[in-house]
Design a protein around this motif. Sequence first.
Motif, PDB file in Angstrom:
ATOM      1  N   PHE A  36       0.857  -1.174   0.000  1.00 29.00           N
ATOM      2  CA  PHE A  36       0.000   0.000   0.000  1.00 29.00           C
ATOM      3  C   PHE A  36       0.902   1.235   0.000  1.00 29.00           C
ATOM      4  CE2 PHE A  36      -4.316  -1.601   1.113  1.00 29.00           C
ATOM      5  CZ  PHE A  36      -3.998  -2.937   1.290  1.00 29.00           C
ATOM      6  N   ARG A  37       0.334   2.373  -0.376  1.00 29.05           N
ATOM      7  CA  ARG A  37       1.123   3.605  -0.307  1.00 29.05           C
ATOM      8  C   ARG A  37       0.261   4.744   0.202  1.00 29.05           C
ATOM      9  NH1 ARG A  37       2.346   4.644  -6.779  1.00 29.05           N
ATOM     10  NH2 ARG A  37       0.244   5.371  -7.387  1.00 29.05           N
ATOM     11  N   ARG A  44      -4.246   5.695   3.001  1.00 29.82           N
ATOM     12  CA  ARG A  44      -3.372   4.662   2.445  1.00 29.82           C
ATOM     13  C   ARG A  44      -4.160   3.893   1.389  1.00 29.82           C
ATOM     14  NH1 ARG A  44       0.232   1.732   6.812  1.00 29.82           N
ATOM     15  NH2 ARG A  44      -1.744   1.863   7.925  1.00 29.82           N
ATOM     16  N   VAL A  45      -3.561   3.651   0.240  1.00 25.39           N
ATOM     17  CA  VAL A  45      -4.269   3.000  -0.860  1.00 25.39           C
ATOM     18  C   VAL A  45      -3.517   1.760  -1.332  1.00 25.39           C
ATOM     19  CG1 VAL A  45      -5.377   5.113  -1.645  1.00 25.39           C
ATOM     20  CG2 VAL A  45      -3.179   4.454  -2.619  1.00 25.39           C
ATOM     21  N   PHE A  46      -4.279   0.843  -1.851  1.00 23.94           N
ATOM     22  CA  PHE A  46      -3.751  -0.413  -2.381  1.00 23.94           C
ATOM     23  C   PHE A  46      -2.901  -0.162  -3.615  1.00 23.94           C
ATOM     24  CE2 PHE A  46      -3.681  -4.864  -3.355  1.00 23.94           C
ATOM     25  CZ  PHE A  46      -3.854  -4.983  -4.732  1.00 23.94           C
ATOM     26  N   ALA A  60      -3.185  -1.961  -8.662  1.00 24.42           N
ATOM     27  CA  ALA A  60      -3.952  -0.753  -8.886  1.00 24.42           C
ATOM     28  C   ALA A  60      -3.772  -0.324 -10.341  1.00 24.42           C
ATOM     29  CB  ALA A  60      -3.475   0.355  -7.951  1.00 24.42           C
ATOM     30  N   ASP A  61      -4.799   0.275 -10.909  1.00 26.13           N
ATOM     31  CA  ASP A  61      -4.731   0.684 -12.316  1.00 26.13           C
ATOM     32  C   ASP A  61      -3.548   1.612 -12.565  1.00 26.13           C
ATOM     33  OD1 ASP A  61      -8.339   0.882 -12.859  1.00 26.13           O
ATOM     34  OD2 ASP A  61      -6.943  -0.804 -12.966  1.00 26.13           O
ATOM     35  N   ALA A  91       5.530   8.485  -2.346  1.00 22.54           N
ATOM     36  CA  ALA A  91       4.679   8.111  -1.218  1.00 22.54           C
ATOM     37  C   ALA A  91       5.496   7.295  -0.227  1.00 22.54           C
ATOM     38  CB  ALA A  91       3.478   7.285  -1.697  1.00 22.54           C
ATOM     39  N   VAL A  92       4.888   7.025   0.912  1.00 22.04           N
ATOM     40  CA  VAL A  92       5.422   6.021   1.835  1.00 22.04           C
ATOM     41  C   VAL A  92       4.779   4.689   1.466  1.00 22.04           C
ATOM     42  CG1 VAL A  92       5.553   5.224   4.211  1.00 22.04           C
ATOM     43  CG2 VAL A  92       5.821   7.667   3.683  1.00 22.04           C
ATOM     44  N   TYR A  93       5.603   3.712   1.181  1.00 20.66           N
ATOM     45  CA  TYR A  93       5.126   2.388   0.768  1.00 20.66           C
ATOM     46  C   TYR A  93       5.212   1.441   1.957  1.00 20.66           C
ATOM     47  CZ  TYR A  93       5.023   3.782  -4.094  1.00 20.66           C
ATOM     48  OH  TYR A  93       4.716   4.405  -5.284  1.00 20.66           O
ATOM     49  N   SER A  94       4.082   0.789   2.236  1.00 15.08           N
ATOM     50  CA  SER A  94       4.006  -0.117   3.381  1.00 15.08           C
ATOM     51  C   SER A  94       3.666  -1.529   2.921  1.00 15.08           C
ATOM     52  CB  SER A  94       2.941   0.351   4.375  1.00 15.08           C
ATOM     53  OG  SER A  94       3.271   1.601   4.919  1.00 15.08           O
TER      54      SER A  94
END
Length: 124
Positions: A36-37, A44-46, A60-61, A91-94
């Motif tokens: 996610f980011r 936070r988004v997928f 994600a598209d 972004a921050v990637y988790s």
Amino acid sequence: QVQLVESGGGLVQAGGSLRLSCAASGRILGFAMGWFRQVPGKERVFVAGISQMGGAKSYADSVKGRFTISRDNAKNTLYLQMESLNPEDTAVYSCAASLKRNMGYLSRNDIDYWGRGTQVTVSS
């Protein structure tokens, strides 16, 4: 309890590549895994997800065709290969792990464990 630790973030120019890694403190075989980011002020988004054995993947598209998720269950490690990066990827990637799902797509509500994140900054 599984602890997830991301690495591989950094500063890269637009068009460049990065490979993120997520090392787990325990076995990840029983988890669907994902990335996610999050950018400041937004949820936070997928980004990408992968099923327990890696047979199902989802993206994600906005990253399809540029990012590739993979996993090595023997090494308890998740990866995200990122190509053709652009400033909108900053972004921050988790890293995330889910016991609830065994599929590629994961929502935030599916996640049982989160990593602390690694910063990716793409300059124009």
